[in-house]
Design a protein around this motif. Structure first.
Motif, PDB file in Angstrom:
ATOM      1  N   VAL A 179      32.333  30.170  22.938  1.00 42.30           N
ATOM      2  CA  VAL A 179      33.695  30.290  22.430  1.00 42.30           C
ATOM      3  C   VAL A 179      34.650  29.373  23.192  1.00 42.30           C
ATOM      4  N   PRO A 180      34.368  28.059  23.194  1.00 41.67           N
ATOM      5  CA  PRO A 180      35.221  27.166  23.974  1.00 41.67           C
ATOM      6  C   PRO A 180      36.634  27.108  23.402  1.00 41.67           C
ATOM      7  N   GLY A 181      37.567  27.002  24.289  1.00 38.80           N
ATOM      8  CA  GLY A 181      38.951  26.859  23.876  1.00 38.80           C
ATOM      9  C   GLY A 181      39.735  28.142  23.813  1.00 38.80           C
ATOM     10  N   THR A 182      39.075  29.285  23.864  1.00 39.64           N
ATOM     11  CA  THR A 182      39.832  30.528  23.778  1.00 39.64           C
ATOM     12  C   THR A 182      40.452  30.900  25.114  1.00 39.64           C
ATOM     13  N   THR A 183      39.821  30.538  26.200  1.00 36.52           N
ATOM     14  CA  THR A 183      40.224  30.760  27.589  1.00 36.52           C
ATOM     15  C   THR A 183      40.351  32.226  27.979  1.00 36.52           C
ATOM     16  N   VAL A 184      40.446  33.128  27.052  1.00 39.53           N
ATOM     17  CA  VAL A 184      40.563  34.548  27.385  1.00 39.53           C
ATOM     18  C   VAL A 184      39.268  35.038  28.018  1.00 39.53           C
ATOM     19  N   VAL A 185      38.137  34.671  27.416  1.00 47.80           N
ATOM     20  CA  VAL A 185      36.842  35.103  27.925  1.00 47.80           C
ATOM     21  C   VAL A 185      36.598  34.480  29.299  1.00 47.80           C
ATOM     22  N   GLY A 186      36.947  33.195  29.452  1.00 47.73           N
ATOM     23  CA  GLY A 186      36.766  32.521  30.732  1.00 47.73           C
ATOM     24  C   GLY A 186      37.624  33.111  31.833  1.00 47.73           C
ATOM     25  N   ILE A 187      38.870  33.397  31.529  1.00 43.76           N
ATOM     26  CA  ILE A 187      39.765  34.003  32.521  1.00 43.76           C
ATOM     27  C   ILE A 187      39.264  35.397  32.896  1.00 43.76           C
ATOM     28  N   PHE A 188      38.804  36.157  31.910  1.00 47.49           N
ATOM     29  CA  PHE A 188      38.266  37.486  32.198  1.00 47.49           C
ATOM     30  C   PHE A 188      37.007  37.380  33.053  1.00 47.49           C
ATOM     31  N   GLY A 189      36.154  36.376  32.776  1.00 47.79           N
ATOM     32  CA  GLY A 189      34.957  36.165  33.579  1.00 47.79           C
ATOM     33  C   GLY A 189      35.289  35.809  35.014  1.00 47.79           C
ATOM     34  N   LEU A 190      36.287  34.940  35.212  1.00 53.14           N
ATOM     35  CA  LEU A 190      36.717  34.611  36.574  1.00 53.14           C
ATOM     36  C   LEU A 190      37.313  35.829  37.272  1.00 53.14           C
ATOM     37  N   ALA A 191      38.047  36.641  36.546  1.00 58.12           N
ATOM     38  CA  ALA A 191      38.639  37.842  37.137  1.00 58.12           C
ATOM     39  C   ALA A 191      37.555  38.828  37.573  1.00 58.12           C
ATOM     40  N   VAL A 192      36.514  38.979  36.759  1.00 59.54           N
ATOM     41  CA  VAL A 192      35.421  39.887  37.121  1.00 59.54           C
ATOM     42  C   VAL A 192      34.660  39.334  38.327  1.00 59.54           C
ATOM     43  N   SER A 193      34.470  38.010  38.366  1.00 62.56           N
ATOM     44  CA  SER A 193      33.812  37.398  39.534  1.00 62.56           C
ATOM     45  C   SER A 193      34.649  37.593  40.793  1.00 62.56           C
ATOM     46  N   LEU A 194      35.964  37.418  40.672  1.00 57.33           N
ATOM     47  CA  LEU A 194      36.846  37.640  41.824  1.00 57.33           C
ATOM     48  C   LEU A 194      36.823  39.104  42.255  1.00 57.33           C
ATOM     49  N   ALA A 195      36.732  40.015  41.308  1.00 53.69           N
ATOM     50  CA  ALA A 195      36.622  41.433  41.655  1.00 53.69           C
ATOM     51  C   ALA A 195      35.326  41.694  42.415  1.00 53.69           C
ATOM     52  N   GLY A 196      34.256  40.998  42.024  1.00 53.58           N
ATOM     53  CA  GLY A 196      33.003  41.130  42.750  1.00 53.58           C
ATOM     54  C   GLY A 196      33.110  40.598  44.174  1.00 53.58           C
ATOM     55  N   ILE A 197      33.829  39.504  44.348  1.00 55.28           N
ATOM     56  CA  ILE A 197      34.015  38.944  45.691  1.00 55.28           C
ATOM     57  C   ILE A 197      34.862  39.875  46.544  1.00 55.28           C
ATOM     58  N   VAL A 198      35.926  40.411  45.975  1.00 55.08           N
ATOM     59  CA  VAL A 198      36.752  41.374  46.713  1.00 55.08           C
ATOM     60  C   VAL A 198      35.925  42.596  47.086  1.00 55.08           C
ATOM     61  N   TYR A 199      35.090  43.048  46.157  1.00 57.24           N
ATOM     62  CA  TYR A 199      34.210  44.196  46.446  1.00 57.24           C
ATOM     63  C   TYR A 199      33.232  43.865  47.576  1.00 57.24           C
ATOM     64  N   ALA A 200      32.766  42.621  47.609  1.00 59.44           N
ATOM     65  CA  ALA A 200      31.862  42.205  48.688  1.00 59.44           C
ATOM     66  C   ALA A 200      32.568  42.266  50.037  1.00 59.44           C
ATOM     67  N   PHE A 201      33.818  41.821  50.102  1.00 57.38           N
ATOM     68  CA  PHE A 201      34.564  41.864  51.362  1.00 57.38           C
ATOM     69  C   PHE A 201      34.871  43.307  51.783  1.00 57.38           C
ATOM     70  N   LEU A 202      35.048  44.182  50.811  1.00 55.36           N
ATOM     71  CA  LEU A 202      35.323  45.585  51.142  1.00 55.36           C
ATOM     72  C   LEU A 202      34.060  46.346  51.557  1.00 55.36           C
ATOM     73  N   SER A 203      32.907  45.932  51.057  1.00 54.58           N
ATOM     74  CA  SER A 203      31.692  46.700  51.268  1.00 54.58           C
ATOM     75  C   SER A 203      30.784  46.152  52.368  1.00 54.58           C
ATOM     76  N   PHE A 204      30.852  44.870  52.645  1.00 56.25           N
ATOM     77  CA  PHE A 204      29.921  44.248  53.587  1.00 56.25           C
ATOM     78  C   PHE A 204      30.685  43.625  54.756  1.00 56.25           C
ATOM     79  N   ASP A 205      29.915  43.165  55.764  1.00 58.14           N
ATOM     80  CA  ASP A 205      30.509  42.416  56.876  1.00 58.14           C
ATOM     81  C   ASP A 205      31.110  41.126  56.343  1.00 58.14           C
ATOM     82  N   THR A 206      31.988  40.554  57.127  1.00 57.93           N
ATOM     83  CA  THR A 206      32.682  39.327  56.712  1.00 57.93           C
ATOM     84  C   THR A 206      31.706  38.185  56.497  1.00 57.93           C
TER      85      THR A 206
END
Length: 152
Positions: free
Chosen positions: A24-51
């Protein structure tokens, strides 16, 4: 359980980013949501594991996301969405080149005020100058402009 949540967030983010780039190129909604979920995973990694482990997870997620974007652009998927041909023709394509003002023809349908007439065994769509003309009537071309033929 934390590994399951972390891997789910990162994989879902990567899949959404790949879906944006490939399907679905050009919609950017799916891509932005995917980046947001990836960033949430990174934040979760910093909260759950050592630095140090969180930074390794961040590096891995960034590399995979960049690889997905590079793959999407180099895979040729954009060629499926690009126009490869150009339109030929237009409003004046030479259909009326063989006609001349003053030619006589015969209507093969009623002109109300538009209908069909035959000139030298070729059928053309014509418009009458003065409204209704019955089928079988002889008509004369009085004006030709672009593809419009005006008869009386």
């Amino acid at each position: 359980m934390t590994l399951l949540v972390l891997s789910s967030l990162l994989i879902i983010g990567l899949v959404l980013l790949l879906a944006e780039v490939l399907f679905v190129p050009g919609t950017t909604v799916v891509g932005i949501f995917g980046l947001a979920v990836s960033l949430a995973g990174i934040v979760y990694a910093f909260l759950s594991f050592d630095t140090e482990v969180a930074w390794w997870i961040t590096a891995l997620a960034v590399i995979l996301n960049l690889a997905a974007i590079v793959y999407g652009f180099s895979s040729g998927v954009w060629n499926r969405f690009s126009l490869k041909t150009s339109m030929q023709g237009g409003t004046f394509d030479g259909r009326t080149d063989s006609l001349q003002i003053g030619m006589v023809g015969k209507t093969i349908s009623d002109l109300k005020p538009i209908g069909k007439a035959s000139f030298e065994d070729d059928v053309y769509e014509v418009k009458s100058e003065n409204g209704f003309i019955t089928v079988g009537t002889e008509v004369t071309i009085i004006k030709i402009e672009n593809n419009k033929i005006i008869v009386k």
